[in-house]
Scaffold this motif. Sequence first.
Motif, mmCIF file in Angstrom:
data_model
loop_
_atom_site.group_PDB
_atom_site.id
_atom_site.type_symbol
_atom_site.label_atom_id
_atom_site.label_comp_id
_atom_site.label_asym_id
_atom_site.label_seq_id
_atom_site.Cartn_x
_atom_site.Cartn_y
_atom_site.Cartn_z
ATOM 1 N N PHE A 1 -1.770 22.752 13.475
ATOM 2 C CA PHE A 1 -2.133 23.245 14.805
ATOM 3 C C PHE A 1 -1.761 24.717 14.958
ATOM 4 N N GLY A 2 -1.783 25.443 13.841
ATOM 5 C CA GLY A 2 -1.517 26.877 13.877
ATOM 6 C C GLY A 2 -2.786 27.655 13.583
ATOM 7 N N PRO A 3 -2.661 28.973 13.484
ATOM 8 C CA PRO A 3 -3.832 29.809 13.199
ATOM 9 C C PRO A 3 -4.423 29.483 11.829
ATOM 10 N N ALA A 4 -5.730 29.558 11.753
ATOM 11 C CA ALA A 4 -6.398 29.320 10.471
ATOM 12 C C ALA A 4 -5.979 30.391 9.476
ATOM 13 N N ALA A 5 -5.834 29.993 8.222
ATOM 14 C CA ALA A 5 -5.382 30.947 7.202
ATOM 15 C C ALA A 5 -6.090 30.656 5.891
ATOM 16 N N ASP B 1 1.890 5.847 8.996
ATOM 17 C CA ASP B 1 3.116 5.043 9.078
ATOM 18 C C ASP B 1 4.318 5.868 9.519
ATOM 19 N N ILE B 2 4.402 7.102 8.994
ATOM 20 C CA ILE B 2 5.558 7.962 9.274
ATOM 21 C C ILE B 2 5.040 9.351 9.624
ATOM 22 N N ALA B 3 5.412 9.834 10.802
ATOM 23 C CA ALA B 3 5.032 11.169 11.257
ATOM 24 C C ALA B 3 6.236 12.088 11.112
ATOM 25 N N VAL B 4 6.060 13.213 10.403
ATOM 26 C CA VAL B 4 7.154 14.140 10.129
ATOM 27 C C VAL B 4 6.930 15.430 10.921
ATOM 28 N N ASP B 5 7.842 15.697 11.834
ATOM 29 C CA ASP B 5 7.798 16.896 12.674
ATOM 30 C C ASP B 5 8.478 18.038 11.932
ATOM 31 N N LEU B 6 7.689 19.014 11.496
ATOM 32 C CA LEU B 6 8.229 20.157 10.756
ATOM 33 C C LEU B 6 8.543 21.348 11.653
ATOM 34 N N LYS B 7 8.366 21.207 12.962
ATOM 35 C CA LYS B 7 8.545 22.339 13.877
ATOM 36 C C LYS B 7 9.728 22.189 14.814
ATOM 37 N N GLY B 8 9.981 20.990 15.306
ATOM 38 C CA GLY B 8 11.076 20.824 16.256
ATOM 39 C C GLY B 8 10.829 21.612 17.519
ATOM 40 N N TYR B 9 11.776 22.509 17.832
ATOM 41 C CA TYR B 9 11.658 23.364 19.016
ATOM 42 C C TYR B 9 11.484 24.833 18.630
ATOM 43 N N THR B 10 10.869 25.095 17.486
ATOM 44 C CA THR B 10 10.637 26.474 17.065
ATOM 45 C C THR B 10 9.295 26.956 17.612
ATOM 46 N N ASP C 1 5.654 27.852 18.520
ATOM 47 C CA ASP C 1 4.375 27.150 18.364
ATOM 48 C C ASP C 1 4.531 25.654 18.104
ATOM 49 N N SER C 2 5.711 25.114 18.402
ATOM 50 C CA SER C 2 5.914 23.674 18.192
ATOM 51 C C SER C 2 5.146 22.871 19.238
ATOM 52 N N ARG C 3 4.948 21.583 18.941
ATOM 53 C CA ARG C 3 4.271 20.678 19.879
ATOM 54 C C ARG C 3 5.006 19.331 19.915
ATOM 55 N N PRO C 4 6.191 19.304 20.522
ATOM 56 C CA PRO C 4 6.908 18.026 20.631
ATOM 57 C C PRO C 4 6.115 16.965 21.369
ATOM 58 N N GLY C 5 5.177 17.389 22.219
ATOM 59 C CA GLY C 5 4.355 16.425 22.950
ATOM 60 C C GLY C 5 3.566 15.498 22.049
ATOM 61 N N LEU C 6 3.270 15.929 20.828
ATOM 62 C CA LEU C 6 2.590 15.046 19.876
ATOM 63 C C LEU C 6 3.415 13.790 19.636
ATOM 64 N N ALA D 1 0.826 -1.202 0.000
ATOM 65 C CA ALA D 1 0.000 0.000 0.000
ATOM 66 C C ALA D 1 0.862 1.254 0.000
ATOM 67 N N PRO D 2 0.338 2.385 -0.480
ATOM 68 C CA PRO D 2 1.096 3.629 -0.330
ATOM 69 C C PRO D 2 1.410 3.878 1.145
ATOM 70 N N ILE D 3 2.579 4.401 1.407
ATOM 71 C CA ILE D 3 2.973 4.713 2.782
ATOM 72 C C ILE D 3 2.201 5.950 3.227
ATOM 73 N N LYS D 4 1.589 5.859 4.383
ATOM 74 C CA LYS D 4 0.864 7.010 4.926
ATOM 75 C C LYS D 4 1.849 7.896 5.686
ATOM 76 N N VAL D 5 2.149 9.052 5.086
ATOM 77 C CA VAL D 5 3.089 10.001 5.681
ATOM 78 C C VAL D 5 2.305 11.231 6.101
ATOM 79 N N ALA D 6 2.448 11.601 7.368
ATOM 80 C CA ALA D 6 1.748 12.780 7.872
ATOM 81 C C ALA D 6 2.764 13.838 8.280
ATOM 82 N N TYR D 7 2.494 15.066 7.867
ATOM 83 C CA TYR D 7 3.321 16.211 8.223
ATOM 84 C C TYR D 7 2.579 17.023 9.288
ATOM 85 N N TYR D 8 3.302 17.431 10.337
ATOM 86 C CA TYR D 8 2.702 18.129 11.479
ATOM 87 C C TYR D 8 3.355 19.500 11.611
#
Length: 685
Positions: A337-341, A377-386, A388-393, A298-305
């Motif tokens: 998880f940021g402001p609506a735009a 399958d794969i969660a990609v953290d695009l924020k790190g410690y910048t 509005d980040s949420r490392p708790g996710l 199956a296609p790999i389910k990759v999510a960007y946060y």
Amino acid sequence: MSRKPSKGALPPALQARYREAVALHQSGHPARASALYAEVLAVRPRHFDSLHLRGVAALQLGDTERGIQWLQAAIKIDGSVGPAHFNLGNALLAAGQLEPALACFDRAVALKPDYAQAWSNRGNALLDLRRVSAALDSYDRALACKADYADAWYNRGNALLDLGRPADALASFDRALALDARHSQAWCNRGKALADLQTLVPAAESYQRALELRPGYPFLFGTWLHTRMKVCDWSGLTADTARLQQGIAAGEAIAPPFPVLALLDSPALQRQAAARYAQARYPRAAAPDAFPASAPAAPIKVAYYSADFREHATTHLLLEALESHSDARVQCYGFGFGPAAEDAASARLAAAFHRFIDVNTMTDQQVAALSRELGVDIAVDLKGYTRDSRPGLFAAGCAPVQVSYLGYPGTMATDYHDYLIADTVVVPPAQRGHYSEQLVYLPGCYQANDSRRAPAVEPVSRAALGLPERAFVFCCFNNSYKILPETFACWMRLLQAVEGSVLWLLEDSKDASARLCEAALGHGVEPQRLVFAPRVGAAEHLARHRAADLFLDTWPCNAHTTASDALWAGLPLLTVMGEAFAGRVAASLLHALGLPELIVTTEHAYEQRARALATDPAALASLRERLAEQRLSSPLFDGRAMARNLETAYAAMHQRRLSGLPPAALAVEADGSYRLLDAQAVADE
């Protein structure tokens, strides 16, 4: 913790024992008091007050589990006592059991409608549940009961910060401080509100007051120092930087990870700072439910946060790669998880994602549970410690494979980020030991870019930009916090060496600009030779690069997206390559473009090269021509090629997981294959 006076008849000797316990408890001896409560309970196991107060004592002694058990036992005996529900709610809140805690506070205020403390702590539970408007209402109820309740004003300010209302938050923090001028948390978060309002000098002063009241305030020293750097307040910087370095090396909770990147060019210290922060603020959550099985075909389910799925630097870099993901290889999700735009970038993102989910009002645990339910399958953290980040996710476990990419140029130093996407310039293989993640090396440069971006078509004259028509224009559009005194001194020497030249800087704030002008005067340079560019839209910003001659990078923290902007616009950039990831990004970009002569490793070489280019029009023109040719042919600005590289990396990570193998360092090749970098991983596979 709230206590209730003794009630219920006891034999005289036992009553005396109980009173002795209460006296000890009230005088600050919970352990001795608990032993006496136990003696009473050995004779009268259903004595409500002893059970209740023994639970309170256990909580004070750090034994949350037993404290909860004894409070629950007391409430079973008598459920009509509001303080017992309040104390149990506090214990459950501290244990992260938010919904049960909220139910306890609800019961407490039902029994005692004017219970200000319970209303306030009910708001805290709601705030942790990300029900921010409801939390604000609860704080207002607390203040209706007790208008001089400093903690409720403080908590109310926190809710208003979360709602994006910093001016109102500031007013609440000021009310708290009028009632309790030694409330260090209110001084700290008052600083946050002022920072959000871009009044950075008062923000730094507020942080400093919090530090004076509480010298070991966790992680605040680094925030205070970073805030001062934003306004180029360099007073005492040498001593403060030494204090920062010593504190990190000693394992102190002295700074969040991000401020460290701009001051200390040491991947080892950056890892220590990040590890200390992660352990304190984002420890791994309890083991999640088993991740659903994935079908290999199956296609790999990759999510960007991210909080930045809108007009934002990270989104500008990644857009074309997201749009170019192959549906046959990757099914792409976005968790925002940021402001609506509603802007051009968010519209492109909506079309790029298989599904976009706004998780702003969800807790970390709820987001992780949803991710698992969707079979990510794969969660990609695009924020790190910048911001509005949420490392708790990721601490809660969004996916069986979790990746740090693009947003944070350094290690997350956790045991739940499995991989970090990099290249061999930003993280040389010899430095892998400074990163907790397994490294995934992409060919060329790790940084994604969008070839569909185009600068504004209207030409902009130098005069319209406030620049002299015939002068040599050095420029740097990096944020002010990246400018160190040594860097600025070098720039001033260049202005003195190149007659009539000017330095074109981004205007981060009026305070920063004023300090830089003052510093220029101190170096014998007329402040008028500093020109400040206001922030403008992305296309207009790209277009105005054409008016500059040479981009001067900062160190030890380089230009990142700013460097890509300059190079895409055709402006040569000169950089000093440092030791840590954040100080090697511009070098990575220049290597990918085939312009290594714009990379130096010392301040002296940087100054010499900049002077040579500024006084040799032919050499600079030749560089511009090469850059103009190579930026169009280089994979650096090809988001489609980046999508293929990322897909190869994701496939390798996913295959290891399906095979029951641990994460391993790997390198993606330009031909779409990959190889493992460690002999043991090769043997395992």
